[in-house]
Structures are given as C-alpha cells and as structure tokens.
Scaffold this motif. Sequence first.
Motif, PDB file in Angstrom:
ATOM      1  N   SER A  88       0.850  -1.190   0.000  1.00  0.00           N
ATOM      2  CA  SER A  88       0.000   0.000   0.000  1.00  0.00           C
ATOM      3  C   SER A  88       0.888   1.244   0.000  1.00  0.00           C
ATOM      4  N   THR A  89       0.817   2.039  -1.069  1.00  0.00           N
ATOM      5  CA  THR A  89       1.658   3.231  -1.159  1.00  0.00           C
ATOM      6  C   THR A  89       1.402   4.170   0.015  1.00  0.00           C
ATOM      7  N   ALA A  90       0.141   4.343   0.384  1.00  0.00           N
ATOM      8  CA  ALA A  90      -0.192   5.279   1.465  1.00  0.00           C
ATOM      9  C   ALA A  90       0.480   4.854   2.765  1.00  0.00           C
ATOM     10  N   ILE A  91       0.395   3.555   3.089  1.00  0.00           N
ATOM     11  CA  ILE A  91       0.980   3.095   4.357  1.00  0.00           C
ATOM     12  C   ILE A  91       2.513   3.172   4.299  1.00  0.00           C
ATOM     13  N   GLU A  92       3.088   2.750   3.170  1.00  0.00           N
ATOM     14  CA  GLU A  92       4.554   2.828   3.026  1.00  0.00           C
ATOM     15  C   GLU A  92       5.042   4.259   3.237  1.00  0.00           C
ATOM     16  N   LEU A  93       4.343   5.215   2.624  1.00  0.00           N
ATOM     17  CA  LEU A  93       4.748   6.621   2.781  1.00  0.00           C
ATOM     18  C   LEU A  93       4.580   7.069   4.229  1.00  0.00           C
ATOM     19  N   ALA A  94       3.493   6.616   4.850  1.00  0.00           N
ATOM     20  CA  ALA A  94       3.207   7.060   6.218  1.00  0.00           C
ATOM     21  C   ALA A  94       4.307   6.616   7.179  1.00  0.00           C
ATOM     22  N   TRP A  95       4.916   5.445   6.959  1.00  0.00           N
ATOM     23  CA  TRP A  95       5.961   5.060   7.917  1.00  0.00           C
ATOM     24  C   TRP A  95       7.384   5.303   7.432  1.00  0.00           C
ATOM     25  N   THR A  96       7.554   5.923   6.291  1.00  0.00           N
ATOM     26  CA  THR A  96       8.916   6.322   5.902  1.00  0.00           C
ATOM     27  C   THR A  96       9.115   7.841   5.922  1.00  0.00           C
ATOM     28  N   VAL A  97       8.126   8.579   5.412  1.00  0.00           N
ATOM     29  CA  VAL A  97       8.345  10.034   5.300  1.00  0.00           C
ATOM     30  C   VAL A  97       8.443  10.726   6.668  1.00  0.00           C
ATOM     31  N   PRO A  98       7.499  10.515   7.594  1.00  0.00           N
ATOM     32  CA  PRO A  98       7.643  11.203   8.893  1.00  0.00           C
ATOM     33  C   PRO A  98       8.956  10.874   9.606  1.00  0.00           C
ATOM     34  N   PRO A  99       9.386   9.596   9.675  1.00  0.00           N
ATOM     35  CA  PRO A  99      10.671   9.343  10.343  1.00  0.00           C
ATOM     36  C   PRO A  99      11.831  10.084   9.683  1.00  0.00           C
ATOM     37  N   ILE A 100      11.811  10.156   8.326  1.00  0.00           N
ATOM     38  CA  ILE A 100      12.897  10.876   7.646  1.00  0.00           C
ATOM     39  C   ILE A 100      12.869  12.350   8.048  1.00  0.00           C
ATOM     40  N   LEU A 101      11.662  12.917   8.067  1.00  0.00           N
ATOM     41  CA  LEU A 101      11.560  14.333   8.453  1.00  0.00           C
ATOM     42  C   LEU A 101      12.055  14.537   9.883  1.00  0.00           C
ATOM     43  N   ILE A 102      11.697  13.611  10.761  1.00  0.00           N
ATOM     44  CA  ILE A 102      12.123  13.742  12.162  1.00  0.00           C
ATOM     45  C   ILE A 102      13.654  13.702  12.251  1.00  0.00           C
ATOM     46  N   VAL A 103      14.260  12.754  11.521  1.00  0.00           N
ATOM     47  CA  VAL A 103      15.723  12.647  11.552  1.00  0.00           C
ATOM     48  C   VAL A 103      16.359  13.926  11.002  1.00  0.00           C
ATOM     49  N   VAL A 104      15.768  14.475   9.933  1.00  0.00           N
ATOM     50  CA  VAL A 104      16.327  15.709   9.362  1.00  0.00           C
ATOM     51  C   VAL A 104      16.245  16.847  10.376  1.00  0.00           C
ATOM     52  N   VAL A 105      15.092  16.964  11.041  1.00  0.00           N
ATOM     53  CA  VAL A 105      14.949  18.027  12.046  1.00  0.00           C
ATOM     54  C   VAL A 105      15.980  17.849  13.161  1.00  0.00           C
ATOM     55  N   LEU A 106      16.134  16.596  13.653  1.00  0.00           N
ATOM     56  CA  LEU A 106      17.099  16.346  14.732  1.00  0.00           C
ATOM     57  C   LEU A 106      18.513  16.670  14.273  1.00  0.00           C
TER      58      LEU A 106
END
Length: 341
Positions: A88-106
């Motif tokens: 499911s593209t929606a689910i795959e995006l939901a658990w990859t994009v936010p973690p990447i954003l969090i790591v970038v912010v950190l």
Amino acid sequence: MIPRALLLLLAVLPGVAEAQDSEQVRSVQDIFAPVGAPAEILNNTAILVLLICLGIFVVVGGLLLYAVVRYRHRPGDDESEPPQVYGSTAIELAWTVPPILIVVVLALATARTVGEIQNAKITGDPVEVTIIGHRFWWEVRYPKLNIVTANEIHVPVSYLGAPRPVQMTMGSADVVHGFWVPELNGKEWLVPGRENKWWIQPSLPGIYLGNCTVLCGPQHANMLLRVVVETPDDFDKWATREQRPPTEDPTVEAGRTDFATNSCGSCHTIDGTTSNGTFGPDLTHFMSRKTLGAGVAPNDDVNLKTWLRDPQILKPGCLMPAMKLNAAQVDQITAYLKTLN
Ligand code: CUA
C-alpha cells in the motif's frame, strides 16, 4: 529553524539552578542544570530532542496499546485471518516520510547547536586557560596571568551584561583524555600533539566537579577536576596569591632539604627553588588547593602524610612511586609543603 521563543520556553523547564556561593560544592553533576552559555545551548537541544522522542513514544506506544486492547482475542471471535495488505503506497509513505523528516529536524538542530558552540564569538573580557591532561591529573596554566596550577581551575563568574568567558586550549602530555564538567559544557578531547579549543561561561558561583571521560589508565576514574567559579574580586585575589613568589619559611628548612635530596623536584616544580620538574603537578602554591592527587582526597595533614608515605595507598596505579621516606622526613616535608601558600 527552531523558533527562539520555543528555545527560551524550554530553557526554563529543567531544574532551575538555585543561588549558591563559591565555597559550595555541587556534589551532583547534572546536565539538566546548566550554568552558563554553552551548557544552556546544549541543554535546550537535549530537551528539544527528548520532547520529540517523547512524542514518538506516545504515538507509537498509544497505537500499540490501542491495537492490543481493541483487537484482543474475545470468546466467539471468528478465527479467520484479518485482511492482509501488501504494497500500500499510502501506508509505506506514512511510515517512511515522517521518520525521515524527524531525523532531518534532529540533525539540523544538532548541527546548529554544534555550530553555535564551536563558532561562538567570545565577547567581554575572556580568561585564557591552557589545560593539559596527564595520567592522572590536570595541568592548568593561565598564560596571560603567568600562573601554573593543577586540578582546580579558578574562573570568575559571568554576570548578565558582564560576561567573562573562559577560553580553554586543551592538550595532552601522554595519552588521550577527556574534559567534562557537565554543568558548564559538553565533553572535549585532550589529544597529544593537538590543540582543541573549548570555552565555558559559568553564570553562578560554586564548585563544579568534572571528570576525565576517556579511559586513560588505572587511575582514570580518579582523574578528577573542579572548576571554582567565584566573584571577580575573589578571582583576582586568588590570581594575586598564585602570582606571589612562594613563602620562604626558615622553620621548615629540614623539609625543604628533604624535598630536594629525595629528587621530588625532578617531577614537581616549586618556583624559586631548584625543583623544576613538570612530570607531576606544580606545587608552588600547593596549599591553595583543597584536594590531593587530582581530587582523590581532601588536602589535609593525614592524607598528605599518607600520600608522602606511599601515594599508591590513596591512588593505586598513579605514577608517583613511594619515595621510601622515613617518618621524620614525612613530617618535615609535610611541614614544608604546608607553607606553600
Ligand atoms: Cu585521563 Cu581518563
């Protein structure tokens, strides 16, 4: 990228340091009770990271708890498998994009903090200190003030509007050591053949305890240091005392002779005498220090005599051997050292 207002808000949340005087030892080292600029900057970032992680914990833990309770096994459940979802593209995006954003912010927040501390413009009237790590003690030099001491670093307090940053140059005489006074700044390396720059700007008087953070040998854990933060007046008084030539008390001549004839001076320096060794701590104003053996014991008669009998009793593995002094010599050298104000 982190709004200033948020950082300021975060700064007031952790343990607010209480007023204290320069004789008070802060016996508990606490990274969440920063005192002065670099430690406060670090603390803000640490709190931000912890809050983000707390958010992740609450969301993940909450979803897990919800799933466990809501979908637990109940009597009469139909035993067939739930629908299986693949790709499911929606689910795959939901658990990859936010973690990447969090790591970038950190990563960006951390990089900004590192830059802010490393590239800080030192303003005010800085005190320059050179710190050289030795197994297992700290050589402390004030090149501009022409002071050499050990293990106890005196610095003036910084008042609002009158900062007295302490610019430190770190080096090592033997192996790699690490300098850390948790309330004042993060850790810094002391590496042979290198000069690392570091700074602190303590805003409250007190005695702050520090440690060596790199395993450097058997007495690594007793390579203790203290930073004595005092009023500018007290600091000037201390500096004047350290700059004085040592007292020459004729009543301790026997001890002075013992010190010289037992080659103590090949490792220790006492200004105005033939003792000019640099392998051990400078003893010119030995009695201005509150501790012995890099913080291993209070600097009092009993400990001093024990140390002179055999340093290995208090600090097993330290590089000062037992000098095989007899009881009379121990007493005489103790009397002599006690005149080194
Ligand atoms: Cu010096 Cu560990």
